[in-house]
Design a protein around this motif. Structure first.
Motif, PDB file in Angstrom:
ATOM      1  N   GLY A 238     103.398 110.451  19.727  1.00 24.68           N
ATOM      2  CA  GLY A 238     103.038 109.097  19.326  1.00 24.68           C
ATOM      3  C   GLY A 238     103.783 108.024  20.084  1.00 24.68           C
ATOM      4  N   ASN A 239     103.248 106.808  20.020  1.00 22.69           N
ATOM      5  CA  ASN A 239     103.879 105.615  20.588  1.00 22.69           C
ATOM      6  C   ASN A 239     104.111 105.733  22.097  1.00 22.69           C
ATOM      7  OD1 ASN A 239     104.364 103.918  18.099  1.00 22.69           O
ATOM      8  ND2 ASN A 239     105.437 105.796  17.500  1.00 22.69           N
ATOM      9  N   ASP A 240     103.242 106.486  22.783  1.00 30.23           N
ATOM     10  CA  ASP A 240     103.298 106.629  24.242  1.00 30.23           C
ATOM     11  C   ASP A 240     104.643 107.153  24.733  1.00 30.23           C
ATOM     12  OD1 ASP A 240     100.723 105.663  24.258  1.00 30.23           O
ATOM     13  OD2 ASP A 240     101.307 103.607  24.700  1.00 30.23           O
ATOM     14  N   MET A 241     105.222 108.082  23.996  1.00 31.27           N
ATOM     15  CA  MET A 241     106.532 108.627  24.353  1.00 31.27           C
ATOM     16  C   MET A 241     106.447 109.994  25.035  1.00 31.27           C
ATOM     17  SD  MET A 241     108.972 106.524  23.431  1.00 31.27           S
ATOM     18  CE  MET A 241     109.129 105.038  22.421  1.00 31.27           C
ATOM     19  N   GLY A 242     105.250 110.499  25.288  1.00 33.53           N
ATOM     20  CA  GLY A 242     105.115 111.838  25.844  1.00 33.53           C
ATOM     21  C   GLY A 242     105.287 111.876  27.353  1.00 33.53           C
ATOM     22  N   ASP A 243     105.590 113.063  27.871  1.00 32.23           N
ATOM     23  CA  ASP A 243     105.646 113.296  29.311  1.00 32.23           C
ATOM     24  C   ASP A 243     104.260 113.554  29.873  1.00 32.23           C
ATOM     25  OD1 ASP A 243     108.515 113.223  29.628  1.00 32.23           O
ATOM     26  OD2 ASP A 243     108.572 115.143  28.590  1.00 32.23           O
ATOM     27  N   PHE A 244     103.351 114.052  29.019  1.00 31.89           N
ATOM     28  CA  PHE A 244     101.974 114.275  29.456  1.00 31.89           C
ATOM     29  C   PHE A 244     101.030 113.879  28.337  1.00 31.89           C
ATOM     30  CE2 PHE A 244     103.288 118.262  27.484  1.00 31.89           C
ATOM     31  CZ  PHE A 244     102.196 118.654  26.732  1.00 31.89           C
ATOM     32  N   ASN A 245      99.830 113.480  28.747  1.00 34.05           N
ATOM     33  CA  ASN A 245      98.832 113.004  27.800  1.00 34.05           C
ATOM     34  C   ASN A 245      97.961 114.154  27.319  1.00 34.05           C
ATOM     35  OD1 ASN A 245      95.937 111.751  27.257  1.00 34.05           O
ATOM     36  ND2 ASN A 245      97.447 110.159  26.928  1.00 34.05           N
ATOM     37  N   VAL A 246      97.784 114.262  26.014  1.00 34.68           N
ATOM     38  CA  VAL A 246      96.899 115.269  25.427  1.00 34.68           C
ATOM     39  C   VAL A 246      95.588 114.596  25.045  1.00 34.68           C
ATOM     40  CG1 VAL A 246      96.565 116.927  23.560  1.00 34.68           C
ATOM     41  CG2 VAL A 246      98.842 116.610  24.544  1.00 34.68           C
ATOM     42  N   MET A 247      94.493 115.124  25.575  1.00 35.83           N
ATOM     43  CA  MET A 247      93.186 114.592  25.233  1.00 35.83           C
ATOM     44  C   MET A 247      92.814 114.991  23.810  1.00 35.83           C
ATOM     45  SD  MET A 247      92.752 113.098  28.035  1.00 35.83           S
ATOM     46  CE  MET A 247      91.158 112.379  27.647  1.00 35.83           C
ATOM     47  N   GLY A 248      91.699 114.457  23.319  1.00 38.57           N
ATOM     48  CA  GLY A 248      91.197 114.882  22.026  1.00 38.57           C
ATOM     49  C   GLY A 248      90.782 116.342  22.071  1.00 38.57           C
ATOM     50  N   ASP A 249      90.694 116.974  20.922  1.00 37.05           N
ATOM     51  CA  ASP A 249      90.320 118.383  20.861  1.00 37.05           C
ATOM     52  C   ASP A 249      88.997 118.626  21.583  1.00 37.05           C
ATOM     53  OD1 ASP A 249      92.553 118.545  19.311  1.00 37.05           O
ATOM     54  OD2 ASP A 249      91.502 118.972  17.427  1.00 37.05           O
ATOM     55  N   ASN A 250      89.017 119.589  22.503  1.00 38.48           N
ATOM     56  CA  ASN A 250      87.830 119.981  23.273  1.00 38.48           C
ATOM     57  C   ASN A 250      87.229 118.835  24.096  1.00 38.48           C
ATOM     58  OD1 ASN A 250      87.419 122.840  22.318  1.00 38.48           O
ATOM     59  ND2 ASN A 250      87.361 121.788  20.341  1.00 38.48           N
ATOM     60  N   GLN A 251      88.049 117.860  24.434  1.00 36.94           N
ATOM     61  CA  GLN A 251      87.558 116.724  25.215  1.00 36.94           C
ATOM     62  C   GLN A 251      87.751 116.974  26.709  1.00 36.94           C
ATOM     63  OE1 GLN A 251      89.531 112.978  24.468  1.00 36.94           O
ATOM     64  NE2 GLN A 251      88.216 111.842  25.862  1.00 36.94           N
ATOM     65  N   GLU A 252      86.690 116.728  27.468  1.00 37.92           N
ATOM     66  CA  GLU A 252      86.738 116.818  28.928  1.00 37.92           C
ATOM     67  C   GLU A 252      86.357 115.447  29.475  1.00 37.92           C
ATOM     68  OE1 GLU A 252      83.991 119.910  29.792  1.00 37.92           O
ATOM     69  OE2 GLU A 252      85.041 121.385  28.566  1.00 37.92           O
ATOM     70  N   PRO A 253      87.317 114.652  29.888  1.00 35.48           N
ATOM     71  CA  PRO A 253      87.031 113.270  30.284  1.00 35.48           C
ATOM     72  C   PRO A 253      86.146 113.188  31.517  1.00 35.48           C
ATOM     73  CG  PRO A 253      89.253 113.896  30.914  1.00 35.48           C
ATOM     74  CD  PRO A 253      88.732 115.001  30.049  1.00 35.48           C
ATOM     75  N   ASP A 254      85.282 112.191  31.551  1.00 36.23           N
ATOM     76  CA  ASP A 254      84.422 111.961  32.707  1.00 36.23           C
ATOM     77  C   ASP A 254      84.923 110.764  33.507  1.00 36.23           C
ATOM     78  OD1 ASP A 254      83.830 109.979  30.913  1.00 36.23           O
ATOM     79  OD2 ASP A 254      81.669 110.341  30.869  1.00 36.23           O
ATOM     80  N   TYR A 255      86.210 110.440  33.347  1.00 37.15           N
ATOM     81  CA  TYR A 255      86.825 109.352  34.089  1.00 37.15           C
ATOM     82  C   TYR A 255      88.161 109.848  34.640  1.00 37.15           C
ATOM     83  CZ  TYR A 255      88.861 109.035  29.391  1.00 37.15           C
ATOM     84  OH  TYR A 255      89.449 109.338  28.186  1.00 37.15           O
ATOM     85  N   ILE A 256      88.721 109.110  35.601  1.00 39.38           N
ATOM     86  CA  ILE A 256      89.946 109.549  36.260  1.00 39.38           C
ATOM     87  C   ILE A 256      91.162 109.146  35.430  1.00 39.38           C
ATOM     88  CG2 ILE A 256      91.400 109.268  38.313  1.00 39.38           C
ATOM     89  CD1 ILE A 256      88.919 109.032  39.949  1.00 39.38           C
ATOM     90  N   ILE A 257      92.032 110.109  35.178  1.00 36.49           N
ATOM     91  CA  ILE A 257      93.239 109.865  34.405  1.00 36.49           C
ATOM     92  C   ILE A 257      94.424 109.736  35.355  1.00 36.49           C
ATOM     93  CG2 ILE A 257      94.749 110.776  32.598  1.00 36.49           C
ATOM     94  CD1 ILE A 257      92.334 112.178  31.428  1.00 36.49           C
ATOM     95  N   GLY A 258      95.215 108.696  35.175  1.00 36.11           N
ATOM     96  CA  GLY A 258      96.299 108.386  36.100  1.00 36.11           C
ATOM     97  C   GLY A 258      97.654 108.902  35.699  1.00 36.11           C
ATOM     98  N   VAL A 259      97.715 109.807  34.714  1.00 34.60           N
ATOM     99  CA  VAL A 259      98.973 110.392  34.267  1.00 34.60           C
ATOM    100  C   VAL A 259      98.778 111.906  34.133  1.00 34.60           C
ATOM    101  CG1 VAL A 259      99.697 108.311  33.021  1.00 34.60           C
ATOM    102  CG2 VAL A 259      98.370 110.068  31.825  1.00 34.60           C
ATOM    103  N   PRO A 260      99.859 112.687  34.074  1.00 36.62           N
ATOM    104  CA  PRO A 260      99.695 114.122  33.810  1.00 36.62           C
ATOM    105  C   PRO A 260      98.998 114.320  32.461  1.00 36.62           C
ATOM    106  CG  PRO A 260     101.916 113.635  34.569  1.00 36.62           C
ATOM    107  CD  PRO A 260     101.268 112.319  34.297  1.00 36.62           C
ATOM    108  N   TRP A 261      98.070 115.269  32.392  1.00 37.10           N
ATOM    109  CA  TRP A 261      97.329 115.421  31.146  1.00 37.10           C
ATOM    110  C   TRP A 261      96.879 116.852  30.929  1.00 37.10           C
ATOM    111  CZ3 TRP A 261      91.966 116.631  31.109  1.00 37.10           C
ATOM    112  CH2 TRP A 261      91.324 116.576  32.359  1.00 37.10           C
TER     113      TRP A 261
END
Length: 525
Positions: A238-261
């Motif tokens: 929470g509160n943007d404190m992670g080292d990597f971003n976790v997507m929603g469950d079973n989510q496959e983004p169709d846009y470019i993510i600019g952080v480790p995920w």
């Protein structure tokens, strides 16, 4: 939250990126985590796995089976008694780790404690744990950690920030983004300290659910990095404190993510924990589905975390095991196209499949036959040395270069086998791909802002249910007919004063502190 920043330049060709990000762990450790690409998630609990989605002889179809206590309305004392039935005679940690290894997975993340508060490790904080409350009398986390060490697999730990058993915690809700009380926060810190002190090197701590204050999130993040500096922290802290971003469950983004995920995926959308009555369908269909997801996630720059839900007796469901082994067989033939690769350098959608990359090589994943048997790679420049089928290196492809890019004729009569074929495109001295958007500069002044930028995204928010798609990086490529000197400056609001951003100009990065008055002149060389 990122505010709009205007950048004004004299006309010249340039590439510029403005980035806002939190401090992260050691870059080498983070890169090592990113290079894993594919890992095993395990949802296994002493109570919900024994119940297997059934209560009082009836299937509980509402909600996820690992949360059956809430969805079936089971009293806490009644629920706790089920732990006496947990004695998994078929549990074998070495077998599970070897399955992950044969499946091509580079790490394992196991549920140490889910929302029901039951700990799958021996803890001094509560007797509601697998060692003290069950006939099994073993520490599952220790068992698995030792097996991981024996077989060279990294271990990560899932930890729920909410706890339905803890007396001073918030009661069960329908959304699980419950406030973490001060008492629960201190309790969580004690358990996290145990987990990071007693089980050797931990690759990631996968926090989940709960709604913490900024201070609570920061304290837990700092605690993890103090105990194990190279342990990656998930964004669900929470509160943007992670080292990597976790997507929603079973989510496959169709846009470019600019952080480790990372994308967490279940075999079935309906549940993560074992469900005895789950309709599983065809192994071949599931294999194609999950392999497609793995390839899509990796091609977009992410890591894929695929879950299994062992039974209460400790065995892995045959359906899940067989699908994992099929994926592993494909990875054994095509490992080069997945592990340690970069994302798709093209910013267009291909009907035929996905692309992964290295500095001198592209991998074209053929998820279906391309139209008329040909593939056009637009806007690419570089000298190709050869193109071949990755697991049939003797089978090469012909290609033709033009001003539009490179057209590749897919070899005919590819050998049949499990999974999708991959074309490897090798370049002699690397390659380049035209930018996604080029801003035409005219006149003496040009304003660069969010409207004419190419954006990279993340997910920001206080907790799981308050997340929004945020912009973390903006890129402009200027094209000018004039060869004049560059004189860029930033315009920003009072709200931005004192903050820092990273600015990249022609691949050279500088950190800029926004401490000027109305505008800040940038020195670009």
């Amino acid at each position: 939250m990122k505010k709009r920043i205007l950048l004004l330049f004299k006309t010249i060709t340039l590439l510029l990126a403005a980035i806002l990000s939190n401090a992260q762990s050691d870059p080498a450790a983070l890169q090592s985590w990113k290079d894993q690409k594919y890992s095993m998630f395990i949802h296994w609990g002493s109570i919900y796995s024994v119940l297997g989605g059934v209560w009082k002889g009836q299937p509980v179809s509402r909600g996820l089976s690992e949360q059956i206590q809430a969805h079936a309305g089971i009293y806490s004392d009644t629920y706790a008694k089920v732990a006496k039935q947990f004695n998994p005679e078929l549990w074998n940690a070495d077998s599970v780790v070897l399955l992950a290894k044969r499946a091509g997975m580079r790490s394992i993340v196991i549920t140490t404690k889910h929302h029901d508060g039951f700990c799958m490790f021996k803890t001094n904080t509560t007797d509601f744990n697998v060692f003290d409350a069950t006939p099994f009398k073993k520490d599952v986390v220790r068992d698995l950690s030792e097996a991981c060490k024996r077989h060279g697999i990294r271990l990560g730990l899932y930890f729920s920030l909410i706890d339905w058993r803890f007396p001073q915690a918030m009661p069960i809700s329908s959304h699980n983004s419950d406030q973490v009380t001060p008492e629960l926060h201190e309790y969580n810190k004690k358990q996290v300290t145990e987990l990071l002190s007693n089980y050797g090197t931990i690759s990631e701590l996968w926090f989940d659910m709960g709604s913490q204050s900024i201070q609570q999130s920061k304290e837990l993040r700092d605690l993890v990095h103090k105990l194990q500096p190279n342990c990656m922290v998930s964004s669900r802290l929470g509160n943007d404190m992670g080292d990597f971003n976790v997507m929603g469950d079973n989510q496959e983004p169709d846009y470019i993510i600019g952080v480790p995920w990372q994308s967490p995926a279940s075999f079935f959308d309906e549940t993560w924990g074992y469900r005895s009555w789950q309709k599983r369908g065809s192994e071949e269909d599931k294999f194609n589905e999950k392999l497609t997801s793995l390839i899509k996630v990796v091609s977009r720059g992410g890591n894929y975390l695929l879950n299994i839900g062992p039974k209460g007796d400790g065995s892995v469901v045959d359906f899940e095991k067989n699908v994992l082994l099929k994926i592993g067989a494909w990875l054994n033939r095509n490992a080069e196209a997945i592990y340690g690769t970069g994302m798709d350098p093209f910013h267009v959608t291909f009907d035929w499949g996905q692309v992964t990359s290295r500095p001198d090589k592209l991998y074209l994943h053929l998820l279906k036959n391309p139209e008329q048997g040909a593939i056009l790679l637009p806007g690419i420049k570089g000298k190709i040395s050869k193109i071949y089928v990755l697991d049939e290196k003797e089978k090469t492809a012909i290609f033709k270069e033009s001003k539009n890019g490179i057209t590749i004729t897919v070899p005919k009569n590819l050998k049949s086998g499990e999974g999708f074929k991959v074309l490897a495109v090798e370049f002699k001295n690397g390659y380049s791909v035209d930018p996604a958007n080029v801003v035409q500069a005219s006149g003496n002044e040009l304003t660069l802002n969010g409207h004419n930028a190419f954006k990279y995204y993340s997910n920001s928010g206080i907790d799981y249910n308050s997340r929004f798609k945020s912009t973390v990086k903006e890129v402009w490529t200027l094209q000018s007919a004039l060869n004049t000197n560059l004189s860029p400056y930033l315009i920003y609001s009072n709200q931005e004063k004192g903050k820092e951003i990273d600015v990249t100009f022609n691949n050279k990065v500088q950190t800029v502190k926004l401490d000027g008055e109305d505008a800040l002149v940038l020195e670009m060389t």
